[in-house]
Write a protein that holds these residues in place. Structure first.
Motif, PDB file in Angstrom:
ATOM      1  N   VAL A   1     -30.259  35.968 -59.028  1.00 50.29           N
ATOM      2  CA  VAL A   1     -30.373  37.409 -59.253  1.00 50.29           C
ATOM      3  C   VAL A   1     -31.395  37.693 -60.356  1.00 50.29           C
ATOM      4  CG1 VAL A   1     -29.145  39.493 -59.961  1.00 50.29           C
ATOM      5  CG2 VAL A   1     -28.023  37.838 -58.474  1.00 50.29           C
ATOM      6  N   ILE A   2     -31.326  36.920 -61.453  1.00 56.07           N
ATOM      7  CA  ILE A   2     -32.281  37.114 -62.555  1.00 56.07           C
ATOM      8  C   ILE A   2     -33.704  36.842 -62.069  1.00 56.07           C
ATOM      9  CG2 ILE A   2     -32.991  36.265 -64.828  1.00 56.07           C
ATOM     10  CD1 ILE A   2     -30.419  37.902 -64.877  1.00 56.07           C
ATOM     11  N   PHE A   3     -33.884  35.783 -61.296  1.00 55.89           N
ATOM     12  CA  PHE A   3     -35.195  35.432 -60.758  1.00 55.89           C
ATOM     13  C   PHE A   3     -35.764  36.581 -59.928  1.00 55.89           C
ATOM     14  CE2 PHE A   3     -37.899  33.715 -57.423  1.00 55.89           C
ATOM     15  CZ  PHE A   3     -38.751  32.866 -58.117  1.00 55.89           C
TER      16      PHE A   3
ATOM     17  N   PHE B   1     -39.892  41.663 -60.193  1.00 57.04           N
ATOM     18  CA  PHE B   1     -40.369  43.038 -60.042  1.00 57.04           C
ATOM     19  C   PHE B   1     -41.354  43.402 -61.161  1.00 57.04           C
ATOM     20  CE2 PHE B   1     -36.508  43.373 -57.448  1.00 57.04           C
ATOM     21  CZ  PHE B   1     -36.994  44.064 -56.350  1.00 57.04           C
ATOM     22  N   ARG B   2     -41.311  42.621 -62.246  1.00 57.36           N
ATOM     23  CA  ARG B   2     -42.228  42.791 -63.383  1.00 57.36           C
ATOM     24  C   ARG B   2     -42.266  44.252 -63.856  1.00 57.36           C
ATOM     25  NH1 ARG B   2     -44.476  38.058 -64.297  1.00 57.36           N
ATOM     26  NH2 ARG B   2     -44.498  36.522 -62.584  1.00 57.36           N
ATOM     27  N   ASP B   3     -41.081  44.730 -64.122  1.00 53.87           N
ATOM     28  CA  ASP B   3     -40.877  46.106 -64.557  1.00 53.87           C
ATOM     29  C   ASP B   3     -40.137  46.068 -65.902  1.00 53.87           C
ATOM     30  OD1 ASP B   3     -38.504  48.328 -64.452  1.00 53.87           O
ATOM     31  OD2 ASP B   3     -40.390  49.160 -63.710  1.00 53.87           O
TER      32      ASP B   3
ATOM     33  N   LYS C   1     -36.526  44.517 -66.840  1.00 54.96           N
ATOM     34  CA  LYS C   1     -36.435  43.411 -67.800  1.00 54.96           C
ATOM     35  C   LYS C   1     -35.394  43.716 -68.876  1.00 54.96           C
ATOM     36  CE  LYS C   1     -40.250  41.405 -69.369  1.00 54.96           C
ATOM     37  NZ  LYS C   1     -41.427  41.072 -70.242  1.00 54.96           N
ATOM     38  N   ALA C   2     -35.332  44.954 -69.331  1.00 56.59           N
ATOM     39  CA  ALA C   2     -34.363  45.343 -70.356  1.00 56.59           C
ATOM     40  C   ALA C   2     -32.929  45.208 -69.837  1.00 56.59           C
ATOM     41  CB  ALA C   2     -34.630  46.775 -70.813  1.00 56.59           C
ATOM     42  N   VAL C   3     -32.723  45.558 -68.571  1.00 52.49           N
ATOM     43  CA  VAL C   3     -31.400  45.406 -67.956  1.00 52.49           C
ATOM     44  C   VAL C   3     -31.009  43.927 -67.912  1.00 52.49           C
ATOM     45  CG1 VAL C   3     -30.082  45.661 -65.819  1.00 52.49           C
ATOM     46  CG2 VAL C   3     -31.582  47.515 -66.590  1.00 52.49           C
ATOM     47  N   VAL C   4     -31.971  43.077 -67.542  1.00 54.14           N
ATOM     48  CA  VAL C   4     -31.727  41.635 -67.486  1.00 54.14           C
ATOM     49  C   VAL C   4     -31.356  41.095 -68.858  1.00 54.14           C
ATOM     50  CG1 VAL C   4     -32.859  39.390 -67.158  1.00 54.14           C
ATOM     51  CG2 VAL C   4     -33.161  41.217 -65.463  1.00 54.14           C
ATOM     52  N   VAL C   5     -32.110  41.461 -69.881  1.00 52.61           N
ATOM     53  CA  VAL C   5     -31.855  40.984 -71.244  1.00 52.61           C
ATOM     54  C   VAL C   5     -30.465  41.408 -71.711  1.00 52.61           C
ATOM     55  CG1 VAL C   5     -32.550  41.234 -73.671  1.00 52.61           C
ATOM     56  CG2 VAL C   5     -34.278  40.824 -71.900  1.00 52.61           C
ATOM     57  N   ASN C   6     -30.089  42.642 -71.420  1.00 52.57           N
ATOM     58  CA  ASN C   6     -28.779  43.137 -71.829  1.00 52.57           C
ATOM     59  C   ASN C   6     -27.653  42.361 -71.152  1.00 52.57           C
ATOM     60  OD1 ASN C   6     -27.143  45.202 -73.259  1.00 52.57           O
ATOM     61  ND2 ASN C   6     -26.573  45.785 -71.166  1.00 52.57           N
TER      62      ASN C   6
ATOM     63  N   GLU D   1     -35.255  33.134 -76.377  1.00 60.67           N
ATOM     64  CA  GLU D   1     -33.832  33.091 -76.700  1.00 60.67           C
ATOM     65  C   GLU D   1     -33.502  33.984 -77.880  1.00 60.67           C
ATOM     66  OE1 GLU D   1     -30.363  29.672 -76.537  1.00 60.67           O
ATOM     67  OE2 GLU D   1     -32.456  29.084 -76.773  1.00 60.67           O
ATOM     68  N   SER D   2     -34.444  34.149 -78.785  1.00 61.34           N
ATOM     69  CA  SER D   2     -34.202  35.048 -79.923  1.00 61.34           C
ATOM     70  C   SER D   2     -34.017  36.490 -79.471  1.00 61.34           C
ATOM     71  CB  SER D   2     -35.367  34.946 -80.905  1.00 61.34           C
ATOM     72  OG  SER D   2     -36.588  35.301 -80.277  1.00 61.34           O
ATOM     73  N   ASP D   3     -34.573  36.839 -78.300  1.00 59.43           N
ATOM     74  CA  ASP D   3     -34.421  38.200 -77.777  1.00 59.43           C
ATOM     75  C   ASP D   3     -33.000  38.460 -77.277  1.00 59.43           C
ATOM     76  OD1 ASP D   3     -37.141  38.721 -78.175  1.00 59.43           O
ATOM     77  OD2 ASP D   3     -37.671  37.860 -76.223  1.00 59.43           O
ATOM     78  N   LEU D   4     -32.236  37.384 -77.098  1.00 58.39           N
ATOM     79  CA  LEU D   4     -30.908  37.505 -76.511  1.00 58.39           C
ATOM     80  C   LEU D   4     -29.808  37.542 -77.560  1.00 58.39           C
ATOM     81  CD1 LEU D   4     -31.360  34.949 -73.582  1.00 58.39           C
ATOM     82  CD2 LEU D   4     -31.920  37.386 -73.611  1.00 58.39           C
ATOM     83  N   GLN D   5     -30.190  37.536 -78.832  1.00 57.80           N
ATOM     84  CA  GLN D   5     -29.218  37.531 -79.906  1.00 57.80           C
ATOM     85  C   GLN D   5     -28.639  38.945 -80.099  1.00 57.80           C
ATOM     86  OE1 GLN D   5     -28.376  34.534 -81.004  1.00 57.80           O
ATOM     87  NE2 GLN D   5     -29.979  33.759 -79.648  1.00 57.80           N
TER      88      GLN D   5
END
Length: 275
Positions: free
Chosen positions: A227-229, A234-236, A240-245, A271-275
């Motif tokens: 699903v993440i892939f 979509f490179r949107d 991307k923000a929804v995925v990170v959240n 990985e730092s973006d996922l903190q």
């Protein structure tokens, strides 16, 4: 004349003996109360040997009648026999099973599990075919069509049907319905694999909804990755923000951390973006 009479007598005696044998086999199916594959542990199953005898010695009409038996074990073994013997109307058997999809215990090697009649029957025939045959075989095509258009079909059958081939345009309205109205993940991935440009916005919406609503601990890290892939492709930036959240809150991705990290790096997520 005497020779003809003797032949008829021998046939009558054989049919009588087989009738008694088949009744014993059916009784053994009912008493055991489970479907057994060829091997239980390291030994060949006696019940499976009985099934082979029933399959090889019964006429097709008798086997068809047994698919309407009151016992699901008898139904299953009868349907296996029809699949093994390339019965022309396998689709009619599947329809009858889907109308009342009973569940039973299935036993192979040292594993016992529950299975639906429709799933077990379909896979008995499906497993006999190569991928090339699955694309062209007329019987499997009829089975797959029934699966796609039947309500409340098991998710695994829909997955198999959509993996078997690319469908002509006339199937698209039904696959769209499965994907966007019934939120079937196999239909979503099918359209994403083959028709992403055509269904761009609908697919993005469906995948985001599926991502938000799914606890991937329950369905597996492989599906999480898929699903993440799909969404990242979509490179949107909003997607991307929804995925990170999601990755911040559902940490099941860490069970396959390195593969996810590699994918995220390809899209400038760290990985730092996922903190």
């Amino acid at each position: 004349m005497k020779h003809t009479s003797l032949t008829i007598l021998i046939l009558l005696l054989f049919n009588l003996a087989w009738s008694q044998d088949s009744k014993k086999i059916i009784k053994s199916f009912i008493q055991t109360d489970e479907v057994q594959y060829e091997y239980i542990g390291y030994n060949k199953s006696g019940l499976y040997l009985a099934f082979e005898k029933l399959r090889d010695n019964s006429d097709l009409q008798y086997l068809v009648e047994l698919t309407s038996h009151e016992n699901p074990i008898v139904k299953c073994y009868a349907s296996w026999a029809l699949a093994d013997r390339d019965y022309l109307q396998l689709d009619e058997v599947l329809k009858s099973f889907l109308a009342k999809d009973e569940t039973f215990t299935i036993h192979t090697m040292d594993i016992k599990d529950s299975e639906k009649l429709s799933v077990s029957f379909y896979h008995r025939y499906w497993n006999r075919l190569t991928q090339q045959e699955k694309e062209k075989d007329e019987k499997i095509q009829r089975l797959d069509s029934i699966i796609l258009y039947s309500p409340n079909t098991d998710w695994l059958l829909i997955l198999r049907a959509l993996e078997n081939r690319i469908y002509p345009q006339k199937y698209h309205p039904r696959i769209e319905e499965l994907a966007f109205n019934e939120h079937n993940k196999s239909a979503i991935f099918y359209l994403s694999n083959w028709y992403k440009a055509e269904y761009h916005q609908d697919l993005k919406t469906a995948l985001i909804e599926y991502l938000k609503d799914t606890e991937f601990e329950n369905v597996g890290v492989g599906e999480y990755y898929q699903v993440i892939f799909e969404l990242l492709n979509f490179r949107d930036e909003k997607t991307k923000a929804v995925v990170v959240n999601k990755l911040r809150t559902d940490l099941h991705w860490k069970n396959d951390r390195q593969r996810f990290i590699s994918l995220l790096h390809d899209h400038s997520i760290y990985e730092s973006d996922l903190q």
